[in-house]
Design an enzyme around this catalytic site. Structure first.
Site, PDB file in Angstrom:
ATOM      1  N   ASP A 146      -1.667   8.961  10.426  1.00 51.90           N
ATOM      2  CA  ASP A 146      -2.402   8.298   9.352  1.00 51.90           C
ATOM      3  C   ASP A 146      -3.721   7.710   9.846  1.00 51.90           C
ATOM      4  O   ASP A 146      -3.773   7.054  10.890  1.00 51.90           O
ATOM      5  CB  ASP A 146      -1.518   7.172   8.800  1.00 51.90           C
ATOM      6  CG  ASP A 146      -2.163   6.455   7.627  1.00 51.90           C
ATOM      7  OD1 ASP A 146      -2.542   7.146   6.662  1.00 51.90           O
ATOM      8  OD2 ASP A 146      -2.301   5.227   7.686  1.00 51.90           O
TER       9      ASP A 146
ATOM     10  N   GLU B  11      -4.687  13.223   9.547  1.00 48.84           N
ATOM     11  CA  GLU B  11      -5.190  12.803   8.240  1.00 48.84           C
ATOM     12  C   GLU B  11      -6.577  12.206   8.470  1.00 48.84           C
ATOM     13  O   GLU B  11      -6.733  11.015   8.708  1.00 48.84           O
ATOM     14  CB  GLU B  11      -4.280  11.762   7.582  1.00 48.84           C
ATOM     15  CG  GLU B  11      -4.667  11.491   6.134  1.00 48.84           C
ATOM     16  CD  GLU B  11      -5.244  10.098   5.843  1.00 48.84           C
ATOM     17  OE1 GLU B  11      -5.813   9.918   4.752  1.00 48.84           O
ATOM     18  OE2 GLU B  11      -5.153   9.206   6.689  1.00 48.84           O
TER      19      GLU B  11
ATOM     20  N   HIS C 287      -2.603   0.548  11.985  1.00 44.55           N
ATOM     21  CA  HIS C 287      -2.383  -0.853  11.619  1.00 44.55           C
ATOM     22  C   HIS C 287      -0.903  -1.108  11.377  1.00 44.55           C
ATOM     23  O   HIS C 287      -0.140  -0.167  11.163  1.00 44.55           O
ATOM     24  CB  HIS C 287      -3.165  -1.187  10.343  1.00 44.55           C
ATOM     25  CG  HIS C 287      -3.044  -0.135   9.276  1.00 44.55           C
ATOM     26  ND1 HIS C 287      -3.981   0.852   9.073  1.00 44.55           N
ATOM     27  CD2 HIS C 287      -2.056   0.127   8.379  1.00 44.55           C
ATOM     28  CE1 HIS C 287      -3.600   1.648   8.094  1.00 44.55           C
ATOM     29  NE2 HIS C 287      -2.438   1.237   7.661  1.00 44.55           N
TER      30      HIS C 287
ATOM     31  N   ARG D 117       2.725  12.786  10.426  1.00 44.87           N
ATOM     32  CA  ARG D 117       1.416  12.761   9.775  1.00 44.87           C
ATOM     33  C   ARG D 117       0.674  11.565  10.355  1.00 44.87           C
ATOM     34  O   ARG D 117       1.065  10.414  10.141  1.00 44.87           O
ATOM     35  CB  ARG D 117       1.591  12.601   8.271  1.00 44.87           C
ATOM     36  CG  ARG D 117       0.286  12.348   7.504  1.00 44.87           C
ATOM     37  CD  ARG D 117       0.623  11.925   6.084  1.00 44.87           C
ATOM     38  NE  ARG D 117      -0.534  11.668   5.253  1.00 44.87           N
ATOM     39  CZ  ARG D 117      -1.229  10.528   5.209  1.00 44.87           C
ATOM     40  NH1 ARG D 117      -0.923   9.526   5.998  1.00 44.87           N
ATOM     41  NH2 ARG D 117      -2.238  10.388   4.374  1.00 44.87           N
TER      42      ARG D 117
ATOM     43  N   GLN E   8      -2.997  -5.357   5.982  1.00 52.41           N
ATOM     44  CA  GLN E   8      -2.855  -4.274   6.959  1.00 52.41           C
ATOM     45  C   GLN E   8      -3.801  -4.570   8.119  1.00 52.41           C
ATOM     46  O   GLN E   8      -5.017  -4.400   7.992  1.00 52.41           O
ATOM     47  CB  GLN E   8      -3.209  -2.918   6.317  1.00 52.41           C
ATOM     48  CG  GLN E   8      -2.160  -2.439   5.326  1.00 52.41           C
ATOM     49  CD  GLN E   8      -2.684  -1.340   4.401  1.00 52.41           C
ATOM     50  OE1 GLN E   8      -3.634  -1.549   3.649  1.00 52.41           O
ATOM     51  NE2 GLN E   8      -2.062  -0.178   4.456  1.00 52.41           N
TER      52      GLN E   8
ATOM     53  N   ARG F  17      -4.566   4.540  -7.695  1.00 47.34           N
ATOM     54  CA  ARG F  17      -3.869   5.722  -7.172  1.00 47.34           C
ATOM     55  C   ARG F  17      -2.446   5.841  -7.725  1.00 47.34           C
ATOM     56  O   ARG F  17      -1.864   6.925  -7.738  1.00 47.34           O
ATOM     57  CB  ARG F  17      -3.830   5.687  -5.634  1.00 47.34           C
ATOM     58  CG  ARG F  17      -5.187   5.908  -4.996  1.00 47.34           C
ATOM     59  CD  ARG F  17      -5.123   5.754  -3.490  1.00 47.34           C
ATOM     60  NE  ARG F  17      -4.744   4.399  -3.103  1.00 47.34           N
ATOM     61  CZ  ARG F  17      -4.498   4.018  -1.851  1.00 47.34           C
ATOM     62  NH1 ARG F  17      -4.577   4.888  -0.863  1.00 47.34           N
ATOM     63  NH2 ARG F  17      -4.175   2.765  -1.574  1.00 47.34           N
TER      64      ARG F  17
ATOM     65  N   HIS G 278      -1.216  12.025  -2.512  1.00 43.58           N
ATOM     66  CA  HIS G 278      -0.912  10.709  -3.100  1.00 43.58           C
ATOM     67  C   HIS G 278      -2.173   9.856  -3.160  1.00 43.58           C
ATOM     68  O   HIS G 278      -2.175   8.807  -3.787  1.00 43.58           O
ATOM     69  CB  HIS G 278       0.150  10.003  -2.253  1.00 43.58           C
ATOM     70  CG  HIS G 278      -0.398   9.588  -0.923  1.00 43.58           C
ATOM     71  ND1 HIS G 278      -0.692  10.509   0.072  1.00 43.58           N
ATOM     72  CD2 HIS G 278      -0.752   8.384  -0.441  1.00 43.58           C
ATOM     73  CE1 HIS G 278      -1.194   9.862   1.102  1.00 43.58           C
ATOM     74  NE2 HIS G 278      -1.244   8.578   0.830  1.00 43.58           N
ATOM     75  N   ASP G 279      -3.231  10.278  -2.450  1.00 41.39           N
ATOM     76  CA  ASP G 279      -4.469   9.504  -2.411  1.00 41.39           C
ATOM     77  C   ASP G 279      -5.462  10.019  -3.440  1.00 41.39           C
ATOM     78  O   ASP G 279      -5.271  11.071  -4.056  1.00 41.39           O
ATOM     79  CB  ASP G 279      -5.093   9.572  -1.010  1.00 41.39           C
ATOM     80  CG  ASP G 279      -4.500   8.518  -0.080  1.00 41.39           C
ATOM     81  OD1 ASP G 279      -4.072   7.460  -0.575  1.00 41.39           O
ATOM     82  OD2 ASP G 279      -4.479   8.767   1.137  1.00 41.39           O
TER      83      ASP G 279
ATOM     84  N   ASP H 258       0.836  -1.199   0.000  1.00 37.79           N
ATOM     85  CA  ASP H 258       0.000   0.000   0.000  1.00 37.79           C
ATOM     86  C   ASP H 258       0.873   1.252   0.000  1.00 37.79           C
ATOM     87  O   ASP H 258       0.661   2.181   0.774  1.00 37.79           O
ATOM     88  CB  ASP H 258      -0.944  -0.013   1.221  1.00 37.79           C
ATOM     89  CG  ASP H 258      -2.004   1.079   1.136  1.00 37.79           C
ATOM     90  OD1 ASP H 258      -2.280   1.573   0.021  1.00 37.79           O
ATOM     91  OD2 ASP H 258      -2.564   1.445   2.188  1.00 37.79           O
TER      92      ASP H 258
HETATM   93  C1  GLC Z   1      -4.005   6.637   4.585  1.00 38.47           C
HETATM   94  C2  GLC Z   1      -3.080   6.789   3.408  1.00 38.47           C
HETATM   95  C3  GLC Z   1      -3.468   5.862   2.335  1.00 38.47           C
HETATM   96  C4  GLC Z   1      -3.454   4.455   2.868  1.00 38.47           C
HETATM   97  C5  GLC Z   1      -4.317   4.362   4.126  1.00 38.47           C
HETATM   98  C6  GLC Z   1      -4.059   3.084   4.848  1.00 38.47           C
HETATM   99  O1  GLC Z   1      -5.290   7.006   4.296  1.00 38.47           O
HETATM  100  O2  GLC Z   1      -3.094   8.116   2.974  1.00 38.47           O
HETATM  101  O3  GLC Z   1      -2.605   5.986   1.234  1.00 38.47           O
HETATM  102  O4  GLC Z   1      -3.964   3.600   1.889  1.00 38.47           O
HETATM  103  O5  GLC Z   1      -4.007   5.348   5.048  1.00 38.47           O
HETATM  104  O6  GLC Z   1      -2.857   3.173   5.572  1.00 38.47           O
HETATM  105  C1  GLC Z   2     -10.469   6.458   2.970  1.00 41.28           C
HETATM  106  C2  GLC Z   2      -9.999   6.901   4.289  1.00 41.28           C
HETATM  107  C3  GLC Z   2      -8.822   7.813   4.176  1.00 41.28           C
HETATM  108  C4  GLC Z   2      -7.788   7.259   3.220  1.00 41.28           C
HETATM  109  C5  GLC Z   2      -8.382   6.838   1.937  1.00 41.28           C
HETATM  110  C6  GLC Z   2      -7.365   6.144   1.104  1.00 41.28           C
HETATM  111  O1  GLC Z   2     -11.061   7.512   2.316  1.00 41.28           O
HETATM  112  O2  GLC Z   2     -11.014   7.568   4.985  1.00 41.28           O
HETATM  113  O3  GLC Z   2      -8.259   7.959   5.436  1.00 41.28           O
HETATM  114  O4  GLC Z   2      -6.871   8.256   2.916  1.00 41.28           O
HETATM  115  O5  GLC Z   2      -9.426   5.954   2.188  1.00 41.28           O
HETATM  116  O6  GLC Z   2      -7.855   5.989  -0.171  1.00 41.28           O
END
Ligand code: GLC
Ligand code: GLC
Length: 637
Positions: free
Chosen positions: A287, A329, A188, A285, A255, A510, A393-394, A145
């Protein structure tokens, strides 16, 4: 009251006794730590007690946490202690108008940590003061991921370098005025983390580190109320382990969600957090904060305990890494996003609402939702800041509040469907070339992947694409907060469709917007006649003007209604009482828009656009060209 005081005194005695034992056993006494402990233990004990107070061993756990923090403080390098002394309790440094963030993947942008170090001169050319390196820890291959499945928080992925190199990179960045930001992926671990391996092998202590159940009874009960996050990867929230048990996995199957109802997990992760802080990381950050606490019968998102947990981690920082900041985040409903923002919780937060509504305005050419959000949802507590971004990045998720939209006569569900079809080019006339992410036909939910340039129409009409990229950034750079650039966007990098050929990436769209360092495009950044050069010059101008404009410090914003649905405006007063304001204007229409003189009746007629240095007479009205933005210095009457 009487009772709670004595409970606290009992706890405090317990903690002090544990600390003295550790000191008798060799830990050096430290008056600086003792002072911090006096100041912050009541808060930490209160938070920890409200999470774990019903357990008979909670004071023991708290005492162990404090001793562990004392050890970490003892190991904290002197230069970081000096930074602590300089920054503790101060927010002006991160609220400065000179702050500018950049984010990149170590391997994709620069091969490895040495490569990142070699790019420091470029970061300085750009004006970065904050560098977020995407997850760089040991992780499973090829499915990690993007590094968000961590197998060890204390080891750098060997492809990228070593912890030693990360430490020296942090120091070198700092000496160049750049703060290192990394992720704290604490919801996780990967299924290859030592804790997960032990849990999988049946070790009961480590099974308690995760949410593991022998059969489907509890998973079924939880799943009744829980949202699917990565439905393309697996349905529901649990996956089956090799031995037939079920483990919670909110994101990918590999995860595994940590179980914070177990105080051992809190202590273990606090240890990893302080370890990272002592390497020279200045901002973590945080997460996926929304998911860190689970409670049967709830959605298991944004629960009150999630906030208590973050505050408890924050209180641990105040003991042993006082200058460390948290960035939240939380990509959730805007009411929930706001709840994480507090000097005692997360001092910084992504601004996902502004991000999503910039894209909404570009698609609709109507700024109503964005203007409403700025008016209603931009204000945050003193001592905190937004991190404003155009994309990350998302994927882009449409996290606006349906109730806000309804006030403007917009149906949230229908509008999201429109935005999704617009950004994946299923809507006639769309300029965007995005890709769907986690398309869920069952719920109608979908999110969007794509680089800024591709979503702005660079492939369709480069001249307009450049203008949209700059327009979008003009908002993120001027509403207030730390602007964050996804590196590569400043030279207009487009989608990378070859992502599907890379092992581990094929099922995650992504990756289309996580391309490799675009060498040729960077080389053209100094040629103004190229799209790369035009984007770069436009951004550089904004960066330069922003850092010279004290009114753009902090996050205070005063709304401003232009009476024109295509023209966004807001005022930035700064904090030092300059007497002048910055009035930002942004035309999201494809046509010129004329704002009559009466719009500006509250200001003296003479104004200057800081970006072009042009003088304007507001009593003649202001006409904005298609996609034009202005940062006017005005004087209120
Ligand atoms: C956060 C990250 C995302 C990842 C997810 C699980 O949302 O920005 O890229 O997939 O967490 O860790
Ligand atoms: C979901 C989560 C966010 C994460 C994203 C990753 O929207 O809420 O935390 O960044 O998935 O795609």
């Amino acid at each position: 009251m009487q009772e709670s005081v004595s409970v606290y005194e009992g706890t405090s005695r317990y903690v002090q006794a544990a600390l003295s034992r550790a000191r008798q056993a060799g830990l050096t006494p430290d008056p600086a730590f003792d002072q911090r402990l006096d100041r912050h233990l009541p808060l930490l004990a209160g938070l920890f007690g409200s999470l774990y107070g019903s357990r008979s061993d909670w004071q023991e756990q708290l005492a162990a946490l404090v001793v562990q923090s004392a050890r970490s403080w003892h190991d904290r390098p002197a230069d970081l202690k000096a930074l602590d002394a300089e920054r503790e309790g101060s927010s002006s440094w991160f609220q400065a108008n000179t702050m500018l963030g950049g984010v990149c993947y170590v391997d994709r942008y620069a091969e490895n940590l040495d490569g990142v170090r070699a790019r420091i001169p470029y970061f300085k050319e750009l004006g970065l003061t904050y560098l977020h390196l995407m997850p760089l820890f040991l992780a499973p291959e090829p499915h990690s991921d993007g590094g968000y499945a961590v197998s060890s928080y204390r080891e750098v992925n060997p492809r990228l370098g070593t912890m030693e190199q990360l430490r020296s990179l942090a120091a070198e960045l700092r000496s160049n005025g750049i703060s290192l930001v990394v992720d704290f992926i604490f919801n996780h671990t990967s299924d290859e983390h030592e804790w997960a391996r032990k849990a999988a092998a049946g070790d009961p202590d480590f099974s308690d580190y995760y949410w593991i159940f022998p059969d489907r009874t509890m998973p079924d009960a939880f799943e009744r109320n829980v949202r699917e996050i990565f439905p393309e990867n697996h349905p529901g929230s649990f996956i089956r382990m090799a031995d037939g048990r079920w483990v919670w996995a909110t994101f990918h199957t590999y995860q595994w969600d940590l179980n914070y109802s177990n105080p051992e997990v809190f202590r273990a992760m606090a240890g990893e957090m302080l370890f990272l802080a002592n390497q020279g990381v200045e901002i973590l950050r945080m997460d996926a904060v929304a998911f860190i606490w689970k409670q049967l019968g709830t959605s298991c998102e944004n629960l009150p305990e999630a906030h208590i947990l973050l505050r408890a981690f924050n209180a641990v920082c105040r003991l042993a890494a006082p200058s460390l900041l948290f960035k939240s985040e939380a990509i959730v409903h805007p009411d929930e996003v706001a709840l994480y923002i507090d000097p005692a919780e997360c001092q910084l937060s992504y601004n996902p609402l502004q991000m999503a509504l910039i894209w909404d305005s570009l698609a609709t050419r109507d700024v109503s939702l964005l203007a409403q959000a700025l008016k209603r949802r931009h204000s945050i507590p003193a001592g905190t800041s937004w991190v404003n971004y155009v994309r990350s990045h998302d994927d882009i998720g449409w996290t606006f509040a349906d109730e806000d939209a309804a006030e403007l006569g917009i149906n949230g569900f229908d509008h999201r469907r429109f935005l999704n079809s617009f950004y994946v080019n299923r809507f006639p006339g769309s300029f965007a070339r995005g890709v769907p992410f986690q398309d869920n036909p069952r719920t109608g939910d979908c999110r969007i992947s794509g680089t800024t340039a591709s979503l702005c129409g660079m492939e369709v009409n480069p001249a307009e694409g450049v203008e949209r990229i700059l327009l979008a950034h003009s908002v993120a750079f001027s509403t207030g907060g730390i602007p964050l650039l996804y590196l590569g966007d400043e030279v207009g990098q487009v989608n990378d469709y070859s992502y599907a050929q890379e092992p581990g990436h094929e099922e995650d769209s992504r990756w289309v917007h996580r391309p490799r360092f675009p060498k040729e495009q960077y080389a053209r950044r100094t040629e103004p006649a190229t799209p790369e050069g035009a984007v770069f010059a436009g951004l550089q101008r904004m960066i330069k003007v922003r850092s010279g404009t004290p009114e753009l410090a902090g996050t205070r914003l005063i709304d401003f209604d232009t009476g024109n649905r295509s023209v966004l405006a807001y005022q930035r007063p700064g904090s030092s009482g300059e007497g002048s304001l910055i009035l930002a204007l942004a035309n999201f229409s494809d046509f010129a828009q004329a704002l009559p003189a009466a719009t500006f009746g509250g200001y003296s007629p003479a104004a200057v656009d800081l970006l072009s240095e042009a003088a304007l007479q507001l009593d003649e009205g202001v006409t904005l060209l298609p996609r034009q933005y202005l940062w006017l210095r005005v004087t209120p009457l």
